[in-house]
Design an enzyme around this catalytic site. Structure first.
Site, mmCIF file in Angstrom:
data_model
loop_
_atom_site.group_PDB
_atom_site.id
_atom_site.type_symbol
_atom_site.label_atom_id
_atom_site.label_comp_id
_atom_site.label_asym_id
_atom_site.label_seq_id
_atom_site.Cartn_x
_atom_site.Cartn_y
_atom_site.Cartn_z
ATOM 1 N N ASP A 73 -45.464 -31.531 34.909
ATOM 2 C CA ASP A 73 -46.782 -30.799 34.673
ATOM 3 C C ASP A 73 -47.989 -31.624 34.942
ATOM 4 O O ASP A 73 -49.130 -31.132 34.803
ATOM 5 C CB ASP A 73 -46.620 -30.075 33.254
ATOM 6 C CG ASP A 73 -45.683 -29.089 33.208
ATOM 7 O OD1 ASP A 73 -44.764 -29.281 32.049
ATOM 8 O OD2 ASP A 73 -45.579 -28.482 34.049
ATOM 9 N N HIS A 77 -40.962 -37.074 28.311
ATOM 10 C CA HIS A 77 -39.898 -35.811 28.629
ATOM 11 C C HIS A 77 -38.819 -36.335 27.971
ATOM 12 O O HIS A 77 -38.461 -37.447 27.713
ATOM 13 C CB HIS A 77 -39.515 -36.078 30.204
ATOM 14 C CG HIS A 77 -38.802 -34.865 30.786
ATOM 15 N ND1 HIS A 77 -37.460 -34.805 30.796
ATOM 16 C CD2 HIS A 77 -39.397 -33.755 31.384
ATOM 17 C CE1 HIS A 77 -37.096 -33.488 31.222
ATOM 18 N NE2 HIS A 77 -38.101 -33.076 31.732
HETATM 19 C C1 SDX Z 1 -41.544 -29.505 30.605
HETATM 20 O O1 SDX Z 1 -36.849 -30.242 29.335
HETATM 21 C C2 SDX Z 1 -37.297 -30.011 30.650
HETATM 22 O O2 SDX Z 1 -36.602 -30.276 31.167
HETATM 23 C C3 SDX Z 1 -38.543 -29.289 30.395
HETATM 24 C C4 SDX Z 1 -39.348 -29.408 31.880
HETATM 25 C C5 SDX Z 1 -38.615 -28.402 32.746
HETATM 26 O O3 SDX Z 1 -38.546 -28.636 34.167
HETATM 27 O O4 SDX Z 1 -38.157 -27.438 32.318
HETATM 28 O O5 SDX Z 1 -39.306 -30.783 32.272
HETATM 29 C C6 SDX Z 1 -40.663 -28.971 32.040
HETATM 30 O O6 SDX Z 1 -41.590 -28.894 29.931
HETATM 31 C C7 SDX Z 1 -42.148 -30.791 31.043
HETATM 32 C C8 SDX Z 1 -42.989 -31.353 29.648
HETATM 33 C C9 SDX Z 1 -44.108 -30.732 29.288
HETATM 34 N N1 SDX Z 1 -44.637 -31.091 28.127
HETATM 35 C C10 SDX Z 1 -45.834 -31.867 27.897
HETATM 36 O O7 SDX Z 1 -46.232 -32.429 28.925
HETATM 37 C C11 SDX Z 1 -46.341 -31.949 26.517
HETATM 38 C C12 SDX Z 1 -46.584 -33.304 26.033
HETATM 39 N N2 SDX Z 1 -45.085 -34.044 25.949
HETATM 40 C C13 SDX Z 1 -44.440 -33.880 24.717
HETATM 41 O O8 SDX Z 1 -44.792 -33.106 23.691
HETATM 42 C C14 SDX Z 1 -43.027 -34.562 24.658
HETATM 43 O O9 SDX Z 1 -43.193 -35.482 25.322
HETATM 44 C C15 SDX Z 1 -41.802 -33.528 25.168
HETATM 45 C C16 SDX Z 1 -42.142 -32.275 24.428
HETATM 46 C C17 SDX Z 1 -41.929 -33.532 26.614
HETATM 47 C C18 SDX Z 1 -40.556 -34.369 24.813
HETATM 48 O O10 SDX Z 1 -40.451 -34.325 23.479
HETATM 49 P P1 SDX Z 1 -39.344 -35.007 22.537
HETATM 50 O O11 SDX Z 1 -38.472 -35.618 23.537
HETATM 51 O O12 SDX Z 1 -38.827 -33.922 21.676
HETATM 52 O O13 SDX Z 1 -39.967 -36.434 22.219
HETATM 53 P P2 SDX Z 1 -40.969 -36.568 20.928
HETATM 54 O O14 SDX Z 1 -41.749 -35.361 20.717
HETATM 55 O O15 SDX Z 1 -39.907 -36.771 19.942
HETATM 56 O O16 SDX Z 1 -41.751 -37.857 21.406
HETATM 57 C C19 SDX Z 1 -41.094 -39.296 21.082
HETATM 58 C C20 SDX Z 1 -42.190 -40.003 20.601
HETATM 59 C C21 SDX Z 1 -43.038 -39.548 19.437
HETATM 60 O O17 SDX Z 1 -43.733 -40.607 18.463
HETATM 61 P P3 SDX Z 1 -42.817 -41.475 17.651
HETATM 62 O O18 SDX Z 1 -42.566 -40.145 16.595
HETATM 63 O O19 SDX Z 1 -41.551 -41.938 18.113
HETATM 64 O O20 SDX Z 1 -43.981 -42.301 16.935
HETATM 65 O O21 SDX Z 1 -43.176 -39.885 21.793
HETATM 66 C C22 SDX Z 1 -44.319 -39.518 21.071
HETATM 67 C C23 SDX Z 1 -44.064 -38.830 19.944
HETATM 68 O O22 SDX Z 1 -45.249 -38.583 19.075
HETATM 69 N N3 SDX Z 1 -45.120 -38.630 22.258
HETATM 70 C C24 SDX Z 1 -45.940 -38.489 22.694
HETATM 71 C C25 SDX Z 1 -46.079 -37.691 23.710
HETATM 72 N N4 SDX Z 1 -44.838 -37.363 24.073
HETATM 73 C C26 SDX Z 1 -44.003 -37.999 23.017
HETATM 74 N N5 SDX Z 1 -47.274 -39.315 22.316
HETATM 75 C C27 SDX Z 1 -48.284 -38.847 22.887
HETATM 76 N N6 SDX Z 1 -48.573 -38.140 24.098
HETATM 77 C C28 SDX Z 1 -47.333 -37.335 24.401
HETATM 78 N N7 SDX Z 1 -47.429 -36.875 25.540
#
Ligand code: SDX
Length: 393
Positions: A329, A272
């Site tokens: 989710d 998140h």
């Molecule tokens: C919702 O914003 C909100 O409030 C949204 C929400 C709401 O109520 O409106 O809460 C609802 O959308 C919840 C999130 C649902 N999405 C997912 O579950 C999809 C999987 N999660 C991600 O794609 C990610 O964690 C996000 C999109 C939720 C957050 O993305 P960020 O803050 O831009 O973080 P990032 O993508 O930069 O990740 C940071 C690191 C990265 O690794 P490095 O580049 O540092 O090596 O963490 C890794 C990412 O690769 N990472 C994951 C991961 N999520 C982040 N690695 C594996 N699995 C994951 N789920």
């Protein structure tokens, strides 16, 4: 002339506005709607009461709540021409695509919603119409996807029961609403109702800042929510858990895949932007999943896989270092499934829950007379160059 621009991709460190609606503390895992902790609202309130709270700013008196519910009931029908638009979609159309299209089409049935500026009364009528008609349109999009006749709203039913009836009743037989299902739905909708400036809410505010109608702004928000990184994640989580089960149930293998930089696979439902210790909604939903499944006598093997996955990830340094925890989710889809809601409707359920939040945020932006959103950029393209005739290229 753009030297003063600070670049902030994904707006990770940008405050886009001031708001009095929802308070989040990502470190402490705090979420409050108009100051009320969601733990209390999820236990004691109803979705329609929380909608009133978010939109109008205070908990309603009994009379205000009755009036709000009655006004909504009187607008649950949609124009019959909506069915012609619906019939144009193939059964394979994803309900989220239908929902954003039909919500946008409300501007055709209520052209006065395009007026700008709008009086308080005109704006409030759009609010009531949207709260009333989105559930009908959402249920109808489901019926379209299974080739069944639509079911009309029944005004003697409460908000949640009315939606469930439109989803699961048939002209051939009545649908008895199970109180366990209504209660679980009520709690889920409350937990999804608002979340400050998330991707879809920021979209609603940005589109609304151009003085587009509430219907157009929410239609845009629905499209943003559909993305698998946002609300679309609840459907992606179930598909992921099903894939793990089909693959033999070895969650460790999928944890490794999620850590592999060359593998685009992510652990859906994890991580998140704001919550860096736990998502308070996930905690409540996880507990509710156990309660609902046992109350319904449902055994779902993917719930066990989900718990193993959470356990494994919380003990894995890759996830701990990146502060990746289950988000809203991760468990919600398991409850929706137990309630009989099909997977392609999970993100529609998220939209149903988030609707009052979108409305409240749009209203606040318009009442605060916020300027049109128009961010700048840092240009990294070509410097000036002259045109070259095609024969010389
Ligand atoms: C919702 O914003 C909100 O409030 C949204 C929400 C709401 O109520 O409106 O809460 C609802 O959308 C919840 C999130 C649902 N999405 C997912 O579950 C999809 C999987 N999660 C991600 O794609 C990610 O964690 C996000 C999109 C939720 C957050 O993305 P960020 O803050 O831009 O973080 P990032 O993508 O930069 O990740 C940071 C690191 C990265 O690794 P490095 O580049 O540092 O090596 O963490 C890794 C990412 O690769 N990472 C994951 C991961 N999520 C982040 N690695 C594996 N699995 C994951 N789920």
């Amino acid at each position: 002339e753009t030297s003063h621009i600070t670049l902030d991709p994904g707006y990770k460190n940008t405050g886009a506005t001031t708001s009095a609606i929802t308070f989040l503390d990502g470190e402490k895992g705090i979420l409050r709607y108009r100051g009320y902790p969601i733990e209390q609202l999820a236990e004691k309130s109803s979705f329609i009461e929380v909608s009133y709270l978010l939109i109008y700013g205070s908990l309603p008196t009994a009379e205000q709540l009755d009036n709000f519910s009655d006004r909504i009931r009187r607008h649950t029908l949609v124009n019959e021409d909506m069915r012609k638009i619906l019939d144009g979609f193939p059964a394979t159309a994803h309900p989220m695509g239908i929902l954003s299209a039909l919500i946008s089409s409300l501007t055709a049935f209520y052209p006065e919603s395009l007026k700008s500026p709008q009086s308080e009364e005109e704006m409030d009528l759009s609010v009531i119409r949207l709260m009333a008609k989105l559930p009908t349109i959402a249920a109808w999009s489901y019926k379209n996807s299974i080739g069944h006749p639509v079911v009309y709203p029944k005004n003697k039913l409460d908000y949640g029961s009315n939606f469930l009836n439109m989803m699961f009743a048939y002209p051939t037989e009545n649908y008895e609403v199970d109180p366990v299902v209504v209660d679980a739905l009520n709690k889920l909708l409350i937990l999804h109702a608002d979340h400050e400036q998330n991707c879809s809410t920021s979209t609603v505010r940005l589109v609304g800042s151009a003085h587009a109608s509430l219907y157009s702004s929410v239609s845009a928000g629905i499209s943003a929510l559909w993305g698998p990184l946002h609300g679309g994640a609840n459907q992606a989580v179930i598909e992921m858990l099903e894939a793990i089960k089909a693959d033999g149930g070895d969650s460790k293998k999928f944890i490794e895949k999620a850590k592999d930089k060359n593998d685009p696979f992510r652990l859906m439902g994890f991580g998140h932007r704001v919550y860096k210790n736990f998502d308070p909604r996930a905690k409540i939903i996880k507990k509710s999943a156990d309660d609902v499944l046992s109350a319904l006598g449902v055994k779902d093997p993917i719930l066990d896989i989900a718990k193993e996955l959470e356990e494994a990830a919380l003990n894995d340094s890759y996830f701990v270092e990146r502060k990746l925890y289950p988000n809203v989710d991760f468990y919600s889809g398991i409850i929706y499934r137990a309630l009989g809601i099909p997977t392609n409707m999970f993100t529609v359920m998220f939209a149903l829950g988030r609707l009052p939040g979108w409305i409240a945020q749009w209203k606040e932006m318009r009442e605060n007379k916020e300027p049109i959103g128009r961010p700048r950029q840092v240009y990294v393209g070509e410097t000036e160059r002259d045109y070259v005739a095609v024969e010389k290229r």
